[in-house]
Design a protein around this motif. Structure first.
Motif, PDB file in Angstrom:
ATOM      1  N   PRO A 206      11.650  20.428  16.491  1.00  0.00           N
ATOM      2  CA  PRO A 206      12.740  19.576  15.974  1.00  0.00           C
ATOM      3  C   PRO A 206      12.983  19.725  14.480  1.00  0.00           C
ATOM      4  O   PRO A 206      14.069  19.373  13.995  1.00  0.00           O
ATOM      5  N   ASN A 207      12.008  20.268  13.746  1.00  0.00           N
ATOM      6  CA  ASN A 207      12.191  20.462  12.304  1.00  0.00           C
ATOM      7  C   ASN A 207      12.649  21.869  11.949  1.00  0.00           C
ATOM      8  O   ASN A 207      12.664  22.235  10.770  1.00  0.00           O
ATOM      9  N   GLY A 208      13.001  22.666  12.950  1.00  0.00           N
ATOM     10  CA  GLY A 208      13.544  23.990  12.667  1.00  0.00           C
ATOM     11  C   GLY A 208      12.544  25.110  12.870  1.00  0.00           C
ATOM     12  O   GLY A 208      11.778  25.117  13.839  1.00  0.00           O
ATOM     13  N   LYS A 209      12.529  26.069  11.961  1.00  0.00           N
ATOM     14  CA  LYS A 209      11.742  27.282  12.126  1.00  0.00           C
ATOM     15  C   LYS A 209      10.262  26.982  12.324  1.00  0.00           C
ATOM     16  O   LYS A 209       9.681  26.147  11.639  1.00  0.00           O
ATOM     17  N   SER A 210       9.661  27.707  13.281  1.00  0.00           N
ATOM     18  CA  SER A 210       8.241  27.546  13.575  1.00  0.00           C
ATOM     19  C   SER A 210       7.812  28.707  14.450  1.00  0.00           C
ATOM     20  O   SER A 210       8.589  29.201  15.272  1.00  0.00           O
TER      21      SER A 210
ATOM     22  N   ALA B 152       6.718  22.879  27.331  1.00  0.00           N
ATOM     23  CA  ALA B 152       5.779  22.581  26.242  1.00  0.00           C
ATOM     24  C   ALA B 152       5.450  23.861  25.501  1.00  0.00           C
ATOM     25  O   ALA B 152       5.587  24.967  26.031  1.00  0.00           O
ATOM     26  N   GLY B 153       4.984  23.715  24.266  1.00  0.00           N
ATOM     27  CA  GLY B 153       4.631  24.887  23.477  1.00  0.00           C
ATOM     28  C   GLY B 153       3.648  24.551  22.379  1.00  0.00           C
ATOM     29  O   GLY B 153       3.478  23.387  22.002  1.00  0.00           O
ATOM     30  N   VAL B 154       2.988  25.592  21.892  1.00  0.00           N
ATOM     31  CA  VAL B 154       2.098  25.480  20.732  1.00  0.00           C
ATOM     32  C   VAL B 154       2.831  26.076  19.538  1.00  0.00           C
ATOM     33  O   VAL B 154       3.277  27.226  19.592  1.00  0.00           O
ATOM     34  N   ALA B 155       2.947  25.287  18.481  1.00  0.00           N
ATOM     35  CA  ALA B 155       3.721  25.709  17.314  1.00  0.00           C
ATOM     36  C   ALA B 155       2.837  25.754  16.079  1.00  0.00           C
ATOM     37  O   ALA B 155       1.896  24.980  15.935  1.00  0.00           O
ATOM     38  N   ARG B 156       3.173  26.676  15.172  1.00  0.00           N
ATOM     39  CA  ARG B 156       2.511  26.761  13.877  1.00  0.00           C
ATOM     40  C   ARG B 156       3.581  26.786  12.795  1.00  0.00           C
ATOM     41  O   ARG B 156       4.359  27.722  12.704  1.00  0.00           O
TER      42      ARG B 156
ATOM     43  N   LEU C  47      14.536  19.860  28.185  1.00  0.00           N
ATOM     44  CA  LEU C  47      15.643  20.748  27.853  1.00  0.00           C
ATOM     45  C   LEU C  47      16.999  20.152  28.209  1.00  0.00           C
ATOM     46  O   LEU C  47      18.011  20.525  27.618  1.00  0.00           O
ATOM     47  N   ALA C  48      17.018  19.239  29.174  1.00  0.00           N
ATOM     48  CA  ALA C  48      18.282  18.646  29.586  1.00  0.00           C
ATOM     49  C   ALA C  48      18.794  17.648  28.548  1.00  0.00           C
ATOM     50  O   ALA C  48      19.969  17.654  28.181  1.00  0.00           O
ATOM     51  N   SER C  49      17.910  16.794  28.044  1.00  0.00           N
ATOM     52  CA  SER C  49      18.326  15.754  27.106  1.00  0.00           C
ATOM     53  C   SER C  49      18.146  16.150  25.648  1.00  0.00           C
ATOM     54  O   SER C  49      18.765  15.572  24.761  1.00  0.00           O
ATOM     55  N   GLY C  50      17.246  17.117  25.418  1.00  0.00           N
ATOM     56  CA  GLY C  50      16.923  17.491  24.052  1.00  0.00           C
ATOM     57  C   GLY C  50      15.841  16.639  23.428  1.00  0.00           C
ATOM     58  O   GLY C  50      15.443  16.875  22.276  1.00  0.00           O
ATOM     59  N   ASP C  51      15.325  15.645  24.145  1.00  0.00           N
ATOM     60  CA  ASP C  51      14.254  14.798  23.612  1.00  0.00           C
ATOM     61  C   ASP C  51      12.985  15.622  23.434  1.00  0.00           C
ATOM     62  O   ASP C  51      12.579  16.366  24.340  1.00  0.00           O
ATOM     63  N   THR C  52      12.344  15.487  22.269  1.00  0.00           N
ATOM     64  CA  THR C  52      11.177  16.295  21.935  1.00  0.00           C
ATOM     65  C   THR C  52      10.119  15.425  21.278  1.00  0.00           C
ATOM     66  O   THR C  52      10.438  14.579  20.438  1.00  0.00           O
ATOM     67  N   ALA C  53       8.855  15.637  21.677  1.00  0.00           N
ATOM     68  CA  ALA C  53       7.723  14.940  21.064  1.00  0.00           C
ATOM     69  C   ALA C  53       6.780  15.972  20.458  1.00  0.00           C
ATOM     70  O   ALA C  53       6.523  17.018  21.067  1.00  0.00           O
TER      71      ALA C  53
END
Length: 321
Positions: free
Chosen positions: A229-233, A248-252, A265-271
């Motif tokens: 949700p904060n952009g590039k990762s 789900a995913g692992v982000a750095r 993906l349908a609503s765009g809600d992300t935690a």
């Protein structure tokens, strides 16, 4: 459930046992994912890096090998030796694909006819995508990089059918992280297969794309936006969590800080929540799509061991209650 580890042997030893080991040959890593074929075997690739040049002007001295192993008997079978290093394997059902570098060389192994085909997709400036995607139809989707007349590099996703005919070439506007050199971009890093047949993947910068097949013709490739949700990762691991839209995913976002992302993906809600690595130092987590029957996912990587050494690391992430 055994919850046990078993040593299945090493690549160089297996080459020697098969009478295929060349004097001085090395295979420094198994970089590819391990892919189940429709025949019940597990397919993967090994690769060398000795002598390669990062600008793409020299292949690794010993190239790569395509292998399969039977999960019950633990029997290895050597399938193919390639002059290119083999960085990734993909496939669903009959056709297994491997991606070689440099220049994104695509190999197809037909598990029924035992035939091998090859096509050069194309890349530039030492770029190697760490992953590519194949679907249930036997179609493969591989990035292509092209140097334009103005010297800039453009990227697209090329679709091949089961006969390695090129069906489509779709521009990928957010494939390259322009803050890094072309060669330092990892291309497709995360990927997942959704229950409704769609496939999704992330670029090096964390932009999410979907692929939706349509009969035996070209698939529809669509940009879905930044997965974080904060952009590039950097998001090397993606997992389908059940249902057609839960991903789900692992982000750095910072060098050693990893986050767990769950998105509808349908609503765009992300935690987003931090991943606890238990106080380990200098952790690096790689790409994974592995999920067990209990819904737990697995992410491999390494952590520091002493001042200059590393040790393998495997994380198990359990679903929330």
């Amino acid at each position: 459930m055994a919850d046990a580890w078993h040593d299945h042997g090493g690549v160089v030893d297996r080459l020697k046992a098969a009478g295929l080991l060349r004097e001085g040959e090395g295979q420094i890593k198994i970089h590819s994912k391990i892919v189940p074929g429709g025949d019940g075997w597990l397919y993967f690739a090994s690769t060398d890096e000795d002598g390669e040049r990062e600008d793409g002007s020299a292949l690794p001295r010993w190239g790569g090998h395509l292998w399969r192993i039977h999960p019950k008997t633990r029997t290895w079978e050597h399938l193919l030796t390639t002059p290119e290093g083999l960085v990734a394997v993909s496939g669903v059902g009959r056709y297994i694909y491997a991606l070689g570098y440099w220049d994104h060389v695509l190999y197809q192994y037909d598990t029924v006819e035992k035939q091998v085909k090859r096509v050069v997709v194309g890349s530039a400036k030492g770029h190697v995508s760490r992953n590519f995607i194949a679907d249930v139809r036997g179609h493969a989707f591989v990035p292509r990089l092209t140097i334009r007349k103005n010297g800039l590099v453009s990227a697209s996703l090329v679709e091949y059918d089961q006969d390695l005919n090129e069906l489509a070439d779709t521009p990928l506007d957010h494939y390259l992280d322009k803050e890094r050199s072309t060669g330092m971009n990892h291309g497709i890093v995360g990927l997942a297969y959704l229950p409704d047949g769609r496939m999704v993947f992330t670029s090096h910068a964390g932009y999410l794309y979907s692929i939706q097949a349509s009969g035996n013709g070209p698939a529809l490739v669509t940009g879905l936006g930044w997965f974080h949700p904060n952009g590039k990762s950097y998001i090397p691991s993606l997992f389908s969590l059940g249902g057609d839209n839960w991903l789900a995913g692992v982000a750095r976002r910072r060098p050693r800080d990893f986050e767990w992302i769950v998105s509808d993906l349908a609503s765009g809600d992300t935690a987003v929540s931090p991943i606890d690595t238990g106080g380990l130092q200098r952790v690096l987590l790689y790409g994974s799509i592995t999920r067990d029957n209990a819904g737990r996912v697995y992410v491999g990587g390494w952590a520091a061991e002493g001042a200059n050494n590393q040790r393998p690391l495997m994380l198990q992430i359990a679903p929330a209650d």
